[in-house]
Scaffold this active site. Structure first.
Site, PDB file in Angstrom:
ATOM      1  N   CYS A 109       0.813  -1.221   0.000  1.00  0.00           N
ATOM      2  CA  CYS A 109       0.000   0.000   0.000  1.00  0.00           C
ATOM      3  C   CYS A 109       0.841   1.264   0.000  1.00  0.00           C
ATOM      4  O   CYS A 109       0.307   2.363  -0.170  1.00  0.00           O
ATOM      5  CB  CYS A 109      -0.950  -0.002   1.184  1.00  0.00           C
ATOM      6  N   HIS A 117      -3.238   6.630   2.973  1.00  0.00           N
ATOM      7  CA  HIS A 117      -3.711   5.339   2.471  1.00  0.00           C
ATOM      8  C   HIS A 117      -5.086   5.082   3.078  1.00  0.00           C
ATOM      9  O   HIS A 117      -5.304   5.265   4.280  1.00  0.00           O
ATOM     10  CB  HIS A 117      -2.725   4.241   2.875  1.00  0.00           C
ATOM     11  N   ASN A 136     -10.370  -0.532   0.218  1.00  0.00           N
ATOM     12  CA  ASN A 136      -8.909  -0.497   0.241  1.00  0.00           C
ATOM     13  C   ASN A 136      -8.377  -1.106  -1.054  1.00  0.00           C
ATOM     14  O   ASN A 136      -8.404  -2.322  -1.224  1.00  0.00           O
ATOM     15  CB  ASN A 136      -8.405  -1.274   1.458  1.00  0.00           C
TER      16      ASN A 136
HETATM   17  N1  ACO Z   1     -18.414  -8.892   9.786  1.00  0.00           N
HETATM   18  C1  ACO Z   1     -18.873  -9.188  11.008  1.00  0.00           C
HETATM   19  N2  ACO Z   1     -18.082  -9.573  12.021  1.00  0.00           N
HETATM   20  C2  ACO Z   1     -16.767  -9.658  11.762  1.00  0.00           C
HETATM   21  C3  ACO Z   1     -16.220  -9.385  10.513  1.00  0.00           C
HETATM   22  C4  ACO Z   1     -17.108  -8.985   9.477  1.00  0.00           C
HETATM   23  N3  ACO Z   1     -16.694  -8.676   8.249  1.00  0.00           N
HETATM   24  N4  ACO Z   1     -14.882  -9.539  10.567  1.00  0.00           N
HETATM   25  C5  ACO Z   1     -14.598  -9.911  11.821  1.00  0.00           C
HETATM   26  N5  ACO Z   1     -15.748  -9.997  12.530  1.00  0.00           N
HETATM   27  C6  ACO Z   1     -15.912 -10.365  13.938  1.00  0.00           C
HETATM   28  C7  ACO Z   1     -14.765 -11.166  14.473  1.00  0.00           C
HETATM   29  O1  ACO Z   1     -14.936 -12.519  14.166  1.00  0.00           O
HETATM   30  C8  ACO Z   1     -14.880 -10.897  15.949  1.00  0.00           C
HETATM   31  O2  ACO Z   1     -15.868 -11.721  16.478  1.00  0.00           O
HETATM   32  P1  ACO Z   1     -15.702 -12.370  17.955  1.00  0.00           P
HETATM   33  O3  ACO Z   1     -15.632 -11.201  18.883  1.00  0.00           O
HETATM   34  O4  ACO Z   1     -16.914 -13.198  18.104  1.00  0.00           O
HETATM   35  O5  ACO Z   1     -14.407 -13.143  17.882  1.00  0.00           O
HETATM   36  C9  ACO Z   1     -15.422  -9.459  16.012  1.00  0.00           C
HETATM   37  O6  ACO Z   1     -15.964  -9.179  14.720  1.00  0.00           O
HETATM   38  C10 ACO Z   1     -14.375  -8.440  16.326  1.00  0.00           C
HETATM   39  O7  ACO Z   1     -13.305  -8.641  15.466  1.00  0.00           O
HETATM   40  P2  ACO Z   1     -12.049  -7.782  15.631  1.00  0.00           P
HETATM   41  O8  ACO Z   1     -10.953  -8.363  14.805  1.00  0.00           O
HETATM   42  O9  ACO Z   1     -11.802  -7.533  17.093  1.00  0.00           O
HETATM   43  O10 ACO Z   1     -12.527  -6.402  14.994  1.00  0.00           O
HETATM   44  P3  ACO Z   1     -11.750  -5.080  14.928  1.00  0.00           P
HETATM   45  O11 ACO Z   1     -12.490  -4.030  15.636  1.00  0.00           O
HETATM   46  O12 ACO Z   1     -10.285  -5.259  15.219  1.00  0.00           O
HETATM   47  O13 ACO Z   1     -11.879  -4.740  13.380  1.00  0.00           O
HETATM   48  C11 ACO Z   1     -10.654  -4.798  11.355  1.00  0.00           C
HETATM   49  C12 ACO Z   1     -11.345  -5.618  12.404  1.00  0.00           C
HETATM   50  C13 ACO Z   1     -11.657  -3.909  10.655  1.00  0.00           C
HETATM   51  C14 ACO Z   1     -10.052  -5.755  10.308  1.00  0.00           C
HETATM   52  C15 ACO Z   1      -9.552  -3.955  12.017  1.00  0.00           C
HETATM   53  O14 ACO Z   1      -8.756  -4.741  12.827  1.00  0.00           O
HETATM   54  C16 ACO Z   1      -8.710  -3.250  11.012  1.00  0.00           C
HETATM   55  O15 ACO Z   1      -9.166  -2.364  10.310  1.00  0.00           O
HETATM   56  N6  ACO Z   1      -7.417  -3.585  10.942  1.00  0.00           N
HETATM   57  C17 ACO Z   1      -6.539  -2.984   9.990  1.00  0.00           C
HETATM   58  C18 ACO Z   1      -6.810  -3.583   8.661  1.00  0.00           C
HETATM   59  C19 ACO Z   1      -6.110  -2.856   7.601  1.00  0.00           C
HETATM   60  O16 ACO Z   1      -6.047  -1.665   7.613  1.00  0.00           O
HETATM   61  N7  ACO Z   1      -5.599  -3.633   6.643  1.00  0.00           N
HETATM   62  C20 ACO Z   1      -4.951  -3.163   5.529  1.00  0.00           C
HETATM   63  C21 ACO Z   1      -3.794  -2.246   5.805  1.00  0.00           C
HETATM   64  S1  ACO Z   1      -2.397  -2.502   4.868  1.00  0.00           S
HETATM   65  C22 ACO Z   1      -2.923  -2.767   3.406  1.00  0.00           C
HETATM   66  O17 ACO Z   1      -3.773  -2.054   3.001  1.00  0.00           O
HETATM   67  C23 ACO Z   1      -2.395  -3.887   2.548  1.00  0.00           C
END
Ligand code: ACO
Length: 327
Positions: free
Chosen positions: A113, A254, A284
């Site tokens: 990214c 980004h 993204n």
């Molecule tokens: N829909 C519904 N529930 C979901 C989903 C979904 N799509 N995805 C995960 N969950 C659930 C999980 O299973 C978890 O359930 P549980 O509590 O029963 O175990 C719950 O939601 C919470 O999951 P978390 O992982 O704690 O959620 P979080 O608030 O951390 O959000 C997210 C997840 C959005 C992926 C976040 O961690 C994030 O944005 N991380 C950075 C991702 C990123 O930016 N990636 C790319 C950057 S670099 C690049 O671009 C290549």
């Protein structure tokens, strides 16, 4: 001052829109979850016959039109991508063929990214000394082809499309003022990786997806993004002749997650309105997000001549980097 200025921008995205409600029909998710956790409302997904070189070429054609540049005038094409059409030939060469830029030399650059920022910095370094007066720098992806569409942790985040910029050596005080690029190869690969590999077929811990797909430790990547975005902006500012955060008119981060951008705004103590954000429409697109946002903000007149613009990317590698431009 080197006087290498962006004289045209463009974007190319698939016409197919996939909403959060559409995704809720294929994985266990909801519009409310995706919007509240990421800010994403919809994204563009490629048709079967569309690939990264197509989005790249569409974006390039728009940028050339804006810059009033003919394909033959382009000396260098860099395509930043982690989802090339093929391993061989480079997507940059495919774009060269599609747009008729017969005088250019072309290569791909993989910095996830951060790729578009790295690409601009590399082109800037070659201008004008390596005979490059006009460069076409593209960030584009077809991430839908490297997603596990049964994995709700990743398939709701990533998308397809790209953007382009024409960089020209003009001399003068406007253009790229500084860049700052960082990598940390010590992070465990499962944080953000595509499996399986090409020459390395060994598994990445127990997070290996069965198909060719992005795997991600969301929480770790989130924490990295919150640190990396402010560092990219500050690092690039430190490399200018004395510009400070107060001088910055626009930050183009980004577009991974709205909460990461909000946290960066807070950490930098910069009004959130200075951040150009369009991830709600495009998701993204990795190397594509910064040039897509740049093109939208340039085309709709938000970015004006003389504005100080900061680009800030972060992604797999880990990589991160910033750039300061006087528009
Ligand atoms: N829909 C519904 N529930 C979901 C989903 C979904 N799509 N995805 C995960 N969950 C659930 C999980 O299973 C978890 O359930 P549980 O509590 O029963 O175990 C719950 O939601 C919470 O999951 P978390 O992982 O704690 O959620 P979080 O608030 O951390 O959000 C997210 C997840 C959005 C992926 C976040 O961690 C994030 O944005 N991380 C950075 C991702 C990123 O930016 N990636 C790319 C950057 S670099 C690049 O671009 C290549």
């Amino acid at each position: 001052m080197k006087g290498n200025r962006i004289i045209g921008t463009g974007m190319g995205v698939p016409s197919r829109i996939v909403t959060n409600d559409d995704l809720s029909k294929i994985v266990d998710t909801t519009d409310e979850w995706i919007v509240s956790r990421t800010g994403i409302r919809e994204r563009r997904i490629a048709a079967d016959n569309e690939a990264t070189s197509d989005f790249s070429a569409w974006a390039a054609i728009e940028a050339m039109k804006m810059a009033d540049v003919q394909p033959e005038e382009i000396d260098l094409i860099i395509v930043a991508t982690l989802s090339p059409d093929r391993l061989l030939p480079s997507t940059a060469c495919l774009v060269q063929g599609k747009i008729g830029a017969k005088n250019a030399f072309c290569f791909d650059l993989e910095a996830a990214c951060s790729g578009f920022v790295y690409g601009l910095a590399v082109a800037n370094g070659m201008m004008p000394d390596q005979g490059v007066r006009t460069a076409l720098v593209i960030g584009a992806e077809t991430l839908s082809r490297v997603l596990d569409w049964t994995d709700r942790n990743t398939c709701v985040l990533f998308a397809d499309g790209g953007g382009a910029a024409i960089l020209r050596h003009e001399g003068g005080d406007n253009g790229i003022l500084s860049s700052y690029m960082k990598s940390d190869g010590s992070a465990p690969p499962p944080w953000l990786a595509v499996t399986p590999g090409v020459s390395d077929l060994s598994p990445l811990g127990d997070k290996v997806s069965k198909d060719f797909a992005i795997t991600m430790e969301g929480k770790e990547v989130f924490k990295f993004g919150v640190r990396a975005l402010p560092d990219a902006v500050k690092g690039a500012l430190n490399n200018t002749d004395g510009l400070t955060l107060a001088d910055v008119d626009w930050i183009i981060p980004h577009q991974a997650n709205l909460r990461i951008i909000d946290a960066a705004a807070k950490a930098l103590d910069i009004p959130r309105e200075k951040f150009i954000v369009n991830l709600e429409k495009y998701g993204n697109t990795s190397a594509g997000t910064i040039p897509i946002a740049l093109d939208e903000a340039h085309r709709d007149g938000r970015i004006k001549k003389g504005d100080i613009v900061a680009l800030a990317g972060f992604g797999a590698g880990l990589t991160w980097g910033g750039m300061i431009l006087r528009w």
